[in-house]
Design a protein around this motif. Structure first.
Motif, PDB file in Angstrom:
ATOM      1  N   ASP A  48      45.931  80.466  95.808  1.00 39.81           N
ATOM      2  CA  ASP A  48      47.336  80.599  96.197  1.00 39.81           C
ATOM      3  C   ASP A  48      48.222  80.172  95.036  1.00 39.81           C
ATOM      4  N   ILE A  49      48.981  81.108  94.501  1.00 40.04           N
ATOM      5  CA  ILE A  49      49.803  80.826  93.330  1.00 40.04           C
ATOM      6  C   ILE A  49      50.890  79.804  93.631  1.00 40.04           C
ATOM      7  N   THR A  50      51.323  79.723  94.880  1.00 48.37           N
ATOM      8  CA  THR A  50      52.397  78.788  95.229  1.00 48.37           C
ATOM      9  C   THR A  50      51.912  77.342  95.253  1.00 48.37           C
ATOM     10  N   GLU A  51      50.606  77.129  95.211  1.00 47.29           N
ATOM     11  CA  GLU A  51      50.069  75.771  95.226  1.00 47.29           C
ATOM     12  C   GLU A  51      49.812  75.224  93.823  1.00 47.29           C
ATOM     13  N   CYS A  52      50.064  76.023  92.795  1.00 48.71           N
ATOM     14  CA  CYS A  52      49.849  75.576  91.419  1.00 48.71           C
ATOM     15  C   CYS A  52      50.966  74.628  90.988  1.00 48.71           C
ATOM     16  N   ASP A  53      50.609  73.598  90.254  1.00 44.63           N
ATOM     17  CA  ASP A  53      51.568  72.616  89.755  1.00 44.63           C
ATOM     18  C   ASP A  53      52.055  73.074  88.381  1.00 44.63           C
ATOM     19  N   TRP A  54      53.192  73.755  88.349  1.00 43.66           N
ATOM     20  CA  TRP A  54      53.667  74.338  87.099  1.00 43.66           C
ATOM     21  C   TRP A  54      54.283  73.303  86.166  1.00 43.66           C
ATOM     22  N   GLU A  55      54.730  72.178  86.695  1.00 39.50           N
ATOM     23  CA  GLU A  55      55.184  71.101  85.815  1.00 39.50           C
ATOM     24  C   GLU A  55      53.999  70.522  85.044  1.00 39.50           C
ATOM     25  N   ALA A  56      52.881  70.358  85.725  1.00 40.33           N
ATOM     26  CA  ALA A  56      51.669  69.890  85.048  1.00 40.33           C
ATOM     27  C   ALA A  56      51.194  70.921  84.032  1.00 40.33           C
ATOM     28  N   TYR A  57      51.349  72.187  84.363  1.00 40.25           N
ATOM     29  CA  TYR A  57      50.980  73.267  83.442  1.00 40.25           C
ATOM     30  C   TYR A  57      51.791  73.183  82.153  1.00 40.25           C
ATOM     31  N   GLU A  58      53.111  72.994  82.271  1.00 37.46           N
ATOM     32  CA  GLU A  58      53.958  72.895  81.087  1.00 37.46           C
ATOM     33  C   GLU A  58      53.606  71.666  80.261  1.00 37.46           C
ATOM     34  N   ALA A  59      53.302  70.570  80.931  1.00 37.71           N
ATOM     35  CA  ALA A  59      52.900  69.358  80.212  1.00 37.71           C
ATOM     36  C   ALA A  59      51.598  69.591  79.457  1.00 37.71           C
ATOM     37  N   ARG A  60      50.708  70.358  80.045  1.00 38.93           N
ATOM     38  CA  ARG A  60      49.429  70.667  79.411  1.00 38.93           C
ATOM     39  C   ARG A  60      49.624  71.508  78.153  1.00 38.93           C
ATOM     40  N   LEU A  61      50.583  72.430  78.195  1.00 42.60           N
ATOM     41  CA  LEU A  61      50.842  73.283  77.038  1.00 42.60           C
ATOM     42  C   LEU A  61      51.532  72.539  75.907  1.00 42.60           C
ATOM     43  N   GLY A  62      52.383  71.587  76.253  1.00 44.53           N
ATOM     44  CA  GLY A  62      53.175  70.906  75.239  1.00 44.53           C
ATOM     45  C   GLY A  62      54.538  71.553  75.100  1.00 44.53           C
ATOM     46  N   PRO A  63      55.520  70.843  74.527  1.00 41.40           N
ATOM     47  CA  PRO A  63      56.908  71.305  74.518  1.00 41.40           C
ATOM     48  C   PRO A  63      57.163  72.547  73.671  1.00 41.40           C
ATOM     49  N   ILE A  64      56.397  72.756  72.605  1.00 37.85           N
ATOM     50  CA  ILE A  64      56.641  73.924  71.749  1.00 37.85           C
ATOM     51  C   ILE A  64      56.073  75.186  72.384  1.00 37.85           C
ATOM     52  N   TRP A  65      54.807  75.138  72.758  1.00 37.40           N
ATOM     53  CA  TRP A  65      54.143  76.324  73.297  1.00 37.40           C
ATOM     54  C   TRP A  65      54.701  76.704  74.663  1.00 37.40           C
ATOM     55  N   SER A  66      55.144  75.730  75.444  1.00 34.80           N
ATOM     56  CA  SER A  66      55.701  76.027  76.763  1.00 34.80           C
ATOM     57  C   SER A  66      57.143  76.511  76.686  1.00 34.80           C
ATOM     58  N   GLY A  67      57.836  76.190  75.581  1.00 36.05           N
ATOM     59  CA  GLY A  67      59.225  76.617  75.419  1.00 36.05           C
ATOM     60  C   GLY A  67      60.254  75.628  75.911  1.00 36.05           C
ATOM     61  N   THR A  68      59.811  74.514  76.495  1.00 34.33           N
ATOM     62  CA  THR A  68      60.761  73.568  77.070  1.00 34.33           C
ATOM     63  C   THR A  68      61.564  72.835  76.001  1.00 34.33           C
ATOM     64  N   ARG A  69      60.982  72.636  74.818  1.00 32.71           N
ATOM     65  CA  ARG A  69      61.708  71.911  73.771  1.00 32.71           C
ATOM     66  C   ARG A  69      62.940  72.683  73.323  1.00 32.71           C
ATOM     67  N   THR A  70      62.830  73.995  73.186  1.00 33.17           N
ATOM     68  CA  THR A  70      63.935  74.813  72.685  1.00 33.17           C
ATOM     69  C   THR A  70      64.632  75.593  73.793  1.00 33.17           C
ATOM     70  N   ARG A  71      64.287  75.291  75.049  1.00 34.18           N
ATOM     71  CA  ARG A  71      64.871  75.992  76.194  1.00 34.18           C
ATOM     72  C   ARG A  71      64.677  77.499  76.073  1.00 34.18           C
ATOM     73  N   TYR A  72      63.497  77.883  75.643  1.00 28.90           N
ATOM     74  CA  TYR A  72      63.081  79.284  75.561  1.00 28.90           C
ATOM     75  C   TYR A  72      63.922  80.096  74.577  1.00 28.90           C
ATOM     76  N   GLN A  73      64.455  79.425  73.559  1.00 34.53           N
ATOM     77  CA  GLN A  73      65.228  80.115  72.530  1.00 34.53           C
ATOM     78  C   GLN A  73      64.818  79.596  71.165  1.00 34.53           C
ATOM     79  N   PHE A  74      64.830  80.497  70.176  1.00 30.48           N
ATOM     80  CA  PHE A  74      64.551  80.087  68.812  1.00 30.48           C
ATOM     81  C   PHE A  74      65.819  79.528  68.182  1.00 30.48           C
ATOM     82  N   GLN A  75      65.629  78.575  67.284  1.00 26.68           N
ATOM     83  CA  GLN A  75      66.758  77.970  66.607  1.00 26.68           C
ATOM     84  C   GLN A  75      67.299  78.913  65.537  1.00 26.68           C
ATOM     85  N   ASP A  76      68.263  78.423  64.761  1.00 23.01           N
ATOM     86  CA  ASP A  76      68.874  79.216  63.697  1.00 23.01           C
ATOM     87  C   ASP A  76      67.809  79.885  62.837  1.00 23.01           C
ATOM     88  N   SER A  77      68.122  81.081  62.354  1.00 26.74           N
ATOM     89  CA  SER A  77      67.141  81.900  61.647  1.00 26.74           C
ATOM     90  C   SER A  77      66.526  81.200  60.443  1.00 26.74           C
TER      91      SER A  77
END
Length: 223
Positions: free
Chosen positions: A151-180
């Motif tokens: 059941d996809i609704t039972e997955c802990d997606w906060e734990a998933y993001e923590a497992r990936l880390g802030p760069i690979w998950s996109g949370t550090r940059t809020r899913y946007q790349f910084q200045d070119s």
């Protein structure tokens, strides 16, 4: 499962895959019940809000792969990894096409509407972590969990993001790349993550025509 969409060869030549849906964006609506996806400026589909965070992560993953491929000459991507990244990008594009095609017009959309293809993608992403068919097959053989019935609704997606880390998950940059000016440095950081996640060795497999194996402790991309 969604892995049926994973290609066994590159559908396009060279680096042209980095241009697949480069102008795919999210539209937020005031009612916070649904959101839109635009492709090349045109609304492709209106989707229920429960997919919003998943689509953000999905688009971020695609953008990360495109960025690394864009700077392949400057950051030196091992050839096998470069090919695998293009396969993954082509696979994600097929998943997206099926995803939007499985939803009805907005007038018939329900808040609980779901996409079987995208839910299968999410299950593999959460539990397996890789989408190449051989990795999914190996997971099925070595785990008691039934991916199809999970059941996809039972997955802990906060734990998933923590497992990936802030760069690979996109949370550090809020899913946007910084200045070119920082994009090459960002690509270098992402390449390290991709070597960890996607670095393959190609071998033949009678069931799938190809498989991928981890390098083990060798994470520098050499074969």
């Amino acid at each position: 499962m969604a892995t049926l969409l994973f290609p066994d060869h590159l559908p396009l030549n060279g680096g042209t895959l980095i241009h697949i849906n480069t102008r795919r964006e999210i539209q937020r609506f005031a009612d916070n019940v649904a959101f839109g996806i635009t492709v090349e400026g045109e609304t492709a589909r209106i989707l229920p809000i429960h997919y919003l965070d998943h689509i953000r992560r999905f688009f971020w993953r695609e953008d990360c792969i495109r960025l690394v491929l864009q700077f392949y000459a400057k950051i030196i991507i091992p050839s096998d990894l470069e090919e695998n990244l293009q396969l993954v990008l082509a696979y994600m594009d097929e998943v997206f096409k099926c995803f939007v095609a499985e939803f009805p017009p907005y007038s018939e959309l329900l808040p609980t509407s779901r996409s079987k293809t995208f839910d299968n993608y999410l299950k593999i992403e959460f539990w397996v972590g890789r989408h190449e068919p051989t990795h999914v097959r190996d997971y099925r053989r070595s785990n008691e969990r039934n991916l199809d019935r999970s059941d996809i609704t039972e997955c802990d997606w906060e734990a998933y993001e923590a497992r990936l880390g802030p760069i690979w998950s996109g949370t550090r940059t809020r899913y946007q790349f910084q200045d070119s000016v920082w994009k090459v440095q960002t690509a270098e950081l992402l390449l390290k993550e991709m070597k960890r996640v996607y670095d393959p060795v190609f071998v033949r497999d009678p069931d799938f025509g190809y498989t991928f194996q981890e390098h083990g402790d060798d994470m520098d991309g050499s074969t």
